[in-house]
Write a protein that holds these residues in place. Structure first.
Motif, PDB file in Angstrom:
ATOM      1  N   PRO A 121      43.365  28.914  44.177  1.00 62.80           N
ATOM      2  CA  PRO A 121      42.645  29.730  43.189  1.00 62.80           C
ATOM      3  C   PRO A 121      41.871  28.926  42.154  1.00 62.80           C
ATOM      4  CG  PRO A 121      44.772  30.710  43.638  1.00 62.80           C
ATOM      5  CD  PRO A 121      44.762  29.391  44.365  1.00 62.80           C
ATOM      6  N   ARG A 122      42.447  27.829  41.663  1.00 63.08           N
ATOM      7  CA  ARG A 122      41.759  27.072  40.617  1.00 63.08           C
ATOM      8  C   ARG A 122      40.450  26.465  41.127  1.00 63.08           C
ATOM      9  NH1 ARG A 122      46.435  24.196  42.116  1.00 63.08           N
ATOM     10  NH2 ARG A 122      46.164  21.963  42.638  1.00 63.08           N
ATOM     11  N   ALA A 123      40.425  26.085  42.388  1.00 63.79           N
ATOM     12  CA  ALA A 123      39.192  25.538  42.967  1.00 63.79           C
ATOM     13  C   ALA A 123      38.216  26.648  43.320  1.00 63.79           C
ATOM     14  CB  ALA A 123      39.523  24.710  44.203  1.00 63.79           C
ATOM     15  N   GLU A 124      38.719  27.730  43.899  1.00 63.71           N
ATOM     16  CA  GLU A 124      37.842  28.846  44.275  1.00 63.71           C
ATOM     17  C   GLU A 124      37.188  29.465  43.049  1.00 63.71           C
ATOM     18  OE1 GLU A 124      37.939  32.905  47.002  1.00 63.71           O
ATOM     19  OE2 GLU A 124      39.805  31.868  46.519  1.00 63.71           O
ATOM     20  N   GLN A 125      37.944  29.630  41.968  1.00 66.78           N
ATOM     21  CA  GLN A 125      37.378  30.208  40.752  1.00 66.78           C
ATOM     22  C   GLN A 125      36.339  29.281  40.130  1.00 66.78           C
ATOM     23  OE1 GLN A 125      40.619  31.374  38.163  1.00 66.78           O
ATOM     24  NE2 GLN A 125      41.567  32.642  39.757  1.00 66.78           N
ATOM     25  N   THR A 126      36.596  27.983  40.186  1.00 64.53           N
ATOM     26  CA  THR A 126      35.610  27.020  39.684  1.00 64.53           C
ATOM     27  C   THR A 126      34.329  27.119  40.498  1.00 64.53           C
ATOM     28  OG1 THR A 126      37.360  25.488  38.981  1.00 64.53           O
ATOM     29  CG2 THR A 126      35.144  24.578  39.238  1.00 64.53           C
ATOM     30  N   ALA A 127      34.455  27.148  41.823  1.00 68.71           N
ATOM     31  CA  ALA A 127      33.282  27.232  42.691  1.00 68.71           C
ATOM     32  C   ALA A 127      32.497  28.525  42.442  1.00 68.71           C
ATOM     33  CB  ALA A 127      33.714  27.144  44.153  1.00 68.71           C
ATOM     34  N   THR A 128      33.197  29.616  42.210  1.00 66.23           N
ATOM     35  CA  THR A 128      32.534  30.897  41.963  1.00 66.23           C
ATOM     36  C   THR A 128      31.685  30.840  40.707  1.00 66.23           C
ATOM     37  OG1 THR A 128      34.298  32.120  43.103  1.00 66.23           O
ATOM     38  CG2 THR A 128      32.926  33.348  41.544  1.00 66.23           C
ATOM     39  N   ILE A 129      32.217  30.207  39.657  1.00 68.16           N
ATOM     40  CA  ILE A 129      31.450  30.073  38.412  1.00 68.16           C
ATOM     41  C   ILE A 129      30.219  29.196  38.643  1.00 68.16           C
ATOM     42  CG2 ILE A 129      31.508  29.094  36.077  1.00 68.16           C
ATOM     43  CD1 ILE A 129      34.459  30.000  35.939  1.00 68.16           C
ATOM     44  N   LEU A 130      30.383  28.103  39.379  1.00 73.32           N
ATOM     45  CA  LEU A 130      29.246  27.233  39.663  1.00 73.32           C
ATOM     46  C   LEU A 130      28.191  27.960  40.487  1.00 73.32           C
ATOM     47  CD1 LEU A 130      31.108  23.886  40.549  1.00 73.32           C
ATOM     48  CD2 LEU A 130      30.171  24.600  38.338  1.00 73.32           C
ATOM     49  N   ALA A 131      28.641  28.756  41.459  1.00 74.05           N
ATOM     50  CA  ALA A 131      27.718  29.461  42.341  1.00 74.05           C
ATOM     51  C   ALA A 131      26.863  30.475  41.583  1.00 74.05           C
ATOM     52  CB  ALA A 131      28.489  30.155  43.454  1.00 74.05           C
ATOM     53  N   GLN A 132      27.387  31.014  40.491  1.00 72.09           N
ATOM     54  CA  GLN A 132      26.619  31.968  39.702  1.00 72.09           C
ATOM     55  C   GLN A 132      25.362  31.341  39.105  1.00 72.09           C
ATOM     56  OE1 GLN A 132      29.571  33.310  36.901  1.00 72.09           O
ATOM     57  NE2 GLN A 132      30.583  34.663  38.400  1.00 72.09           N
ATOM     58  N   HIS A 133      25.373  30.019  38.962  1.00 72.97           N
ATOM     59  CA  HIS A 133      24.215  29.295  38.428  1.00 72.97           C
ATOM     60  C   HIS A 133      23.397  28.640  39.534  1.00 72.97           C
ATOM     61  CE1 HIS A 133      25.364  29.372  34.037  1.00 72.97           C
ATOM     62  NE2 HIS A 133      26.493  29.749  34.606  1.00 72.97           N
ATOM     63  N   LEU A 134      23.798  28.875  40.783  1.00 70.89           N
ATOM     64  CA  LEU A 134      23.107  28.293  41.934  1.00 70.89           C
ATOM     65  C   LEU A 134      22.776  29.405  42.935  1.00 70.89           C
ATOM     66  CD1 LEU A 134      25.465  25.200  42.341  1.00 70.89           C
ATOM     67  CD2 LEU A 134      23.106  25.147  41.465  1.00 70.89           C
ATOM     68  N   PRO A 135      21.920  30.326  42.567  1.00 67.47           N
ATOM     69  CA  PRO A 135      21.636  31.489  43.420  1.00 67.47           C
ATOM     70  C   PRO A 135      21.108  31.077  44.788  1.00 67.47           C
ATOM     71  CG  PRO A 135      19.986  31.257  41.679  1.00 67.47           C
ATOM     72  CD  PRO A 135      21.081  30.300  41.358  1.00 67.47           C
ATOM     73  N   GLY A 136      21.642  31.755  45.808  1.00 69.90           N
ATOM     74  CA  GLY A 136      21.176  31.528  47.163  1.00 69.90           C
ATOM     75  C   GLY A 136      21.893  30.419  47.916  1.00 69.90           C
ATOM     76  N   VAL A 137      22.762  29.680  47.235  1.00 72.10           N
ATOM     77  CA  VAL A 137      23.482  28.598  47.907  1.00 72.10           C
ATOM     78  C   VAL A 137      24.749  29.174  48.547  1.00 72.10           C
ATOM     79  CG1 VAL A 137      24.600  26.353  47.668  1.00 72.10           C
ATOM     80  CG2 VAL A 137      22.608  26.919  46.247  1.00 72.10           C
ATOM     81  N   PRO A 138      24.899  29.056  49.860  1.00 72.04           N
ATOM     82  CA  PRO A 138      26.107  29.608  50.505  1.00 72.04           C
ATOM     83  C   PRO A 138      27.361  28.874  50.076  1.00 72.04           C
ATOM     84  CG  PRO A 138      24.835  28.292  52.064  1.00 72.04           C
ATOM     85  CD  PRO A 138      24.000  28.401  50.822  1.00 72.04           C
ATOM     86  N   MET A 139      28.461  29.610  49.999  1.00 67.98           N
ATOM     87  CA  MET A 139      29.736  29.051  49.552  1.00 67.98           C
ATOM     88  C   MET A 139      30.810  29.430  50.564  1.00 67.98           C
ATOM     89  SD  MET A 139      31.670  29.710  45.882  1.00 67.98           S
ATOM     90  CE  MET A 139      32.188  31.399  46.238  1.00 67.98           C
ATOM     91  N   HIS A 140      31.716  28.506  50.866  1.00 63.81           N
ATOM     92  CA  HIS A 140      32.776  28.836  51.811  1.00 63.81           C
ATOM     93  C   HIS A 140      34.025  28.012  51.520  1.00 63.81           C
ATOM     94  CE1 HIS A 140      33.000  25.346  54.727  1.00 63.81           C
ATOM     95  NE2 HIS A 140      32.037  24.991  53.918  1.00 63.81           N
ATOM     96  N   THR A 141      35.161  28.532  51.963  1.00 61.97           N
ATOM     97  CA  THR A 141      36.430  27.820  51.865  1.00 61.97           C
ATOM     98  C   THR A 141      36.476  26.745  52.939  1.00 61.97           C
ATOM     99  OG1 THR A 141      37.544  29.814  51.066  1.00 61.97           O
ATOM    100  CG2 THR A 141      38.933  28.047  51.948  1.00 61.97           C
ATOM    101  N   CYS A 142      36.847  25.539  52.543  1.00 63.93           N
ATOM    102  CA  CYS A 142      36.861  24.401  53.455  1.00 63.93           C
ATOM    103  C   CYS A 142      38.257  23.777  53.458  1.00 63.93           C
ATOM    104  CB  CYS A 142      35.816  23.375  53.023  1.00 63.93           C
ATOM    105  SG  CYS A 142      35.733  21.910  54.074  1.00 63.93           S
ATOM    106  N   ASP A 143      38.949  23.914  54.583  1.00 66.96           N
ATOM    107  CA  ASP A 143      40.310  23.390  54.677  1.00 66.96           C
ATOM    108  C   ASP A 143      40.343  21.871  54.534  1.00 66.96           C
ATOM    109  OD1 ASP A 143      43.228  23.869  55.388  1.00 66.96           O
ATOM    110  OD2 ASP A 143      42.655  22.435  56.955  1.00 66.96           O
ATOM    111  N   LEU A 144      39.258  21.193  54.861  1.00 66.89           N
ATOM    112  CA  LEU A 144      39.230  19.737  54.793  1.00 66.89           C
ATOM    113  C   LEU A 144      39.418  19.214  53.372  1.00 66.89           C
ATOM    114  CD1 LEU A 144      36.306  18.982  57.269  1.00 66.89           C
ATOM    115  CD2 LEU A 144      38.725  18.472  57.626  1.00 66.89           C
ATOM    116  N   VAL A 145      39.063  20.017  52.362  1.00 68.70           N
ATOM    117  CA  VAL A 145      39.180  19.548  50.981  1.00 68.70           C
ATOM    118  C   VAL A 145      40.322  20.239  50.236  1.00 68.70           C
ATOM    119  CG1 VAL A 145      36.787  18.836  50.858  1.00 68.70           C
ATOM    120  CG2 VAL A 145      37.395  21.158  50.165  1.00 68.70           C
ATOM    121  N   LYS A 146      41.270  20.723  50.994  1.00 74.10           N
ATOM    122  CA  LYS A 146      42.489  21.292  50.423  1.00 74.10           C
ATOM    123  C   LYS A 146      43.240  20.220  49.643  1.00 74.10           C
ATOM    124  CE  LYS A 146      46.719  23.609  52.015  1.00 74.10           C
ATOM    125  NZ  LYS A 146      47.450  24.086  53.223  1.00 74.10           N
ATOM    126  N   ASP A 147      44.082  20.642  48.695  1.00 70.52           N
ATOM    127  CA  ASP A 147      44.843  19.695  47.879  1.00 70.52           C
ATOM    128  C   ASP A 147      45.810  18.911  48.762  1.00 70.52           C
ATOM    129  OD1 ASP A 147      45.778  18.342  45.701  1.00 70.52           O
ATOM    130  OD2 ASP A 147      46.944  20.000  44.875  1.00 70.52           O
TER     131      ASP A 147
END
Length: 231
Positions: free
Chosen positions: A70-96
């Motif tokens: 959640p802490r990473a997903e919520q951070t990414a969501t906030i960043l994405a709001q300032h980057l319109p049109g950039v696709p976002m996805h969950t990536c298991d490779l960068v899991k903690d």
């Protein structure tokens, strides 16, 4: 000439769990799930993410990859709001994950870890351990690939799915929202440092590290733990 640039971001500060939230398993060394007490971002963490988002606004990114916690997903969501049109996805490779000594043989990850870190490794939750840093090394190889699509196998399949509809390109710029030890491993790899050196590479919440790979040139550390946007 192909070029891949990765903007690596550690998630914002997470909400500290209260006593009632802590589980019995989390009190047992080596058994805690790294996500079981993740309550997402704290108020300060959300401010940190907003400050970073304002800094990155207008930067051209091809994809935003983020950890499933959640802490990473919520951070990414906030960043994405300032980057319109950039696709976002969950990536298991960068899991903690924590790079974990697995093989004492010379030349393998683990043989060169100083003895003084033994107590630290014994306390790492089982679910967070990455023996021999196998998955983390896959993350480096996949995300640094000098093409829009990854190589063969699982990493390449994940890349193709996450980039559906995109054309192959010589230059790729991706934003990766992940965790402290993951970023430490990426930087250690680029600097060609001994395996254990990730232990001294700490990233602030919403600090920014930029790495670049280019055809015919060694990988480059452009910036590390840049926090100029944080107040």
């Amino acid at each position: 000439m192909a070029r891949t640039t990765l903007y690596l971001v550690r998630h914002g500060e997470q909400q500290a769990p209260g006593p009632a939230t802590l589980t019995t398993a989390s009190a047992v060394p080596g058994e805690a799930d790294p996500g079981e007490n993740d309550l997402g971002l704290s108020d300060r963490g959300r401010v940190q993410a907003q400050q970073l988002a304002r800094r990155l606004a207008g930067t051209r990114f091809d994809t935003i990859h983020h950890s499933s916690l959640p802490r990473a997903e919520q951070t990414a969501t906030i960043l994405a709001q300032h980057l319109p049109g950039v696709p976002m996805h969950t990536c298991d490779l960068v899991k903690d994950r924590t790079p974990f000594p697995a093989d004492p043989q010379p030349g393998r990850p683990g043989h060169d870890y100083p003895q003084r870190y033994q107590d630290f490794f014994e306390a790492v939750p089982l679910q967070e351990r990455d023996p021999g840093a196998v998955r983390l090394q896959q993350a480096v190889e996949h995300l640094s690939a000098l093409s829009a699509f990854g190589g063969p196998g699982q990493a390449g399949q994940e890349s193709q799915a996450s980039r559906a509809g995109q054309t192959d390109q010589a230059e790729r710029v991706d934003l990766v929202v992940t965790h402290n030890f993951v970023i430490g491993w990426f930087v250690r790899h680029v600097m060609q440092a001994p395996h254990w050196c990730w232990l001294g590479l700490n990233q602030a919440n919403c600090g920014l590290t930029v790495l670049q790979w280019e055809t015919g040139r060694p990988a480059t550390l452009i910036s590390f733990n840049d926090v100029g946007h944080l107040s």
